[in-house]
Scaffold this motif. Structure first.
Motif, PDB file in Angstrom:
ATOM      1  N   ALA A  32      54.228 102.089  17.774  1.00 58.11           N
ATOM      2  CA  ALA A  32      55.078 101.134  17.060  1.00 58.11           C
ATOM      3  C   ALA A  32      54.474 100.568  15.870  1.00 58.11           C
ATOM      4  O   ALA A  32      53.392 100.066  15.635  1.00 58.11           O
ATOM      5  CB  ALA A  32      55.553 100.089  17.957  1.00 58.11           C
ATOM      6  N   CYS A  35      57.451  95.024  13.773  1.00 61.86           N
ATOM      7  CA  CYS A  35      58.099  94.502  14.584  1.00 61.86           C
ATOM      8  C   CYS A  35      58.863  93.138  14.188  1.00 61.86           C
ATOM      9  O   CYS A  35      58.734  93.182  12.725  1.00 61.86           O
ATOM     10  CB  CYS A  35      56.912  93.965  15.889  1.00 61.86           C
ATOM     11  N   PRO A  44      58.924  95.301  19.211  1.00 64.32           N
ATOM     12  CA  PRO A  44      58.881  96.630  18.226  1.00 64.32           C
ATOM     13  C   PRO A  44      60.415  97.254  17.834  1.00 64.32           C
ATOM     14  O   PRO A  44      61.031  97.116  18.500  1.00 64.32           O
ATOM     15  CB  PRO A  44      58.245  97.825  19.307  1.00 64.32           C
TER      16      PRO A  44
END
Length: 438
Positions: A32, A35, A44
């Motif tokens: 990821a 965020c 994420p």
């Protein structure tokens, strides 16, 4: 409001905001790369890099295969005790007394002015226990505050449970491999106890995508989250899937709203396609009942009491393939006056157009329909245009707004329609049956 666009800033990771128990898996292992903060937990919101297709590549995985989502941000607020049903029924607009143990339901909680405080999935794992799987607004303190003067015999706390979602056409195949064929018998919004890799979990057939899907609620998540994640992630990949961010591009197409974006504490359910959450047959008192019933009566009498209403729009412009950093303004094409704003826009490859939900003046809607401005308006393709002030990267001509037309919601049907949509489908089937009998 100033439209600032994306300032290209870096998010600070610190101990003031919590990491979910899946944080290492999402960010360190699955890659990821960005965020947001949701319920004071890092969430994420991007797994595929832009140069590799970004969010629309994730859309392909969701709609064609199967995906795993880290949604530990759906914090679980538990109400447990002899008066759990009574308190829950008092804070929720819908009647929960008909829920049995191992049932779930989508609900809303309102304040005394009828504003939507939260729209969680409500789970009832035991007769004397409810879990509020909350959207992005604080709820535990509200419930505790409500109980200060009411003194229901309950405990109200946040429990060590973290959910993940398995969403997409192959989601049932994944779940069968993980917990066995019995998961096929779980109804929509039904619950099932199970064990994964020696850890206790609760499974529901729910999700935030409009696609088929399940949620796995990991108990004792601070210890067990990764032990459950690993076999589930491996099985998702075995079926050709991957982890993605929550599918906002698909939930918009399904007309699923996001709290804080499409509705909030100042928004009545009658403004946002949730009028069916204000029942005619709930005798018990609940917070906001008097005001919501007043609003309902006005609407039924043709007196819509709000300036704006959330509707669906199909918009021109270049494809919007990522999150909007601003609430883009809507204007009246005849006068040029700013009159509303877009809440959730995205490009839909199936419809080959930009779609959005947004607030527009109720009186403009009333001019083109003879019916009261209730939930049924979402079923209509209205002959009504607005103009949307997109940033230059999406505009057809720099500095010029694009045309948008009012569209039906949902834009694309869900695998599991909402209660209102299911009632509409049933009515349509009954009408078709009567017609064929004639």
């Amino acid at each position: 409001m100033r439209q600032t666009g994306d300032p290209n800033i870096e998010m600070l990771v610190s101990t003031r905001v919590r990491k979910s128990p899946f944080f290492h898996k999402s960010f360190n292992e699955e890659g990821a790369w960005r965020c947001t903060v949701y319920n004071r937990i890092y969430h994420p919101r991007g797994l595929v890099e832009p140069e590799d297709g970004g969010a629309m590549k994730e859309y392909e995985a969701l709609t064609n295969s199967v995906t795993l989502w880290d949604v530990a941000v759906e914090r679980q607020i538990r109400v447990k005790g002899p008066d759990a049903e009574e308190l829950t029924n008092y804070v929720v607009t819908r009647d929960v007394t008909s829920m049995d143990a191992m049932d779930g339901k989508y609900v809303i909680l309102c304040n005394e002015d009828g504003g939507v405080l939260n729209d969680p999935v409500l789970l009832r794992p035991e007769e004397d226990e409810f879990w509020f799987s909350i959207s992005d607004s604080t709820l535990m303190q509200w419930l505790q505050g409500v109980n200060v003067d009411n003194d229901f015999d309950v405990e109200i706390d946040e429990i060590d449970v973290a959910p993940m979602q398995i969403q997409g056409p192959k989601s049932e195949d994944v779940m069968v491999d993980v917990v066995g064929d019995k998961v096929k018998d779980v109804p929509y919004y039904g619950l099932m106890d199970a064990e994964i890799n020696g850890c206790d979990v609760l499974i529901s057939q729910t999700g935030f995508s409009g696609e088929a899907g399940f949620e796995i609620y990991v108990k004792d998540a601070s210890k067990n989250a990764e032990r459950v994640w690993d076999p589930v992630m491996e099985t998702v990949k075995d079926h050709g899937g991957r982890q993605i961010a929550p599918g906002h591009h698909r939930r918009i197409a399904a007309g699923i709203m996001s709290w804080g974006q499409d509705l909030d504490h100042e928004t009545s359910p009658f403004q946002v396609n949730l009028g069916y959450h204000v029942p005619d047959d709930k005798d018990a008192d609940y917070i906001g009942k008097e005001e919501l019933e007043r609003q309902k009566e006005l609407i039924e009498n043709g007196e819509y009491p709000f300036e704006h209403k959330l509707i669906g729009l199909k918009m021109a412009g270049e494809p919007i393939r990522d999150y909007a950093p601003d609430f883009w303004l809507v204007s009246d094409p005849e006068t040029g006056d700013e009159c509303g704003y877009i809440t959730s826009p995205w490009w839909n490859p199936d419809l080959e157009t930009n779609i959005a939900m947004g607030f527009v003046p109720a009186d403009k809607l009333q001019e083109v329909t003879d019916t009261p401005l209730n939930d049924e308006i979402y079923d209509e393709e209205l002959d009504l245009e607005f103009r949307v002030h997109l940033p230059d990267e999406y505009a057809e001509e720099s500095g010029e707004p694009v045309f948008a037309t009012v569209a039906k919601v949902p834009f694309k049907e869900s695998v599991n329609p909402s209660a209102r949509e299911q009632a509409k489908l049933n009515a349509r089937k009954e009408a078709e049956a009567e017609s064929s009998d004639d």
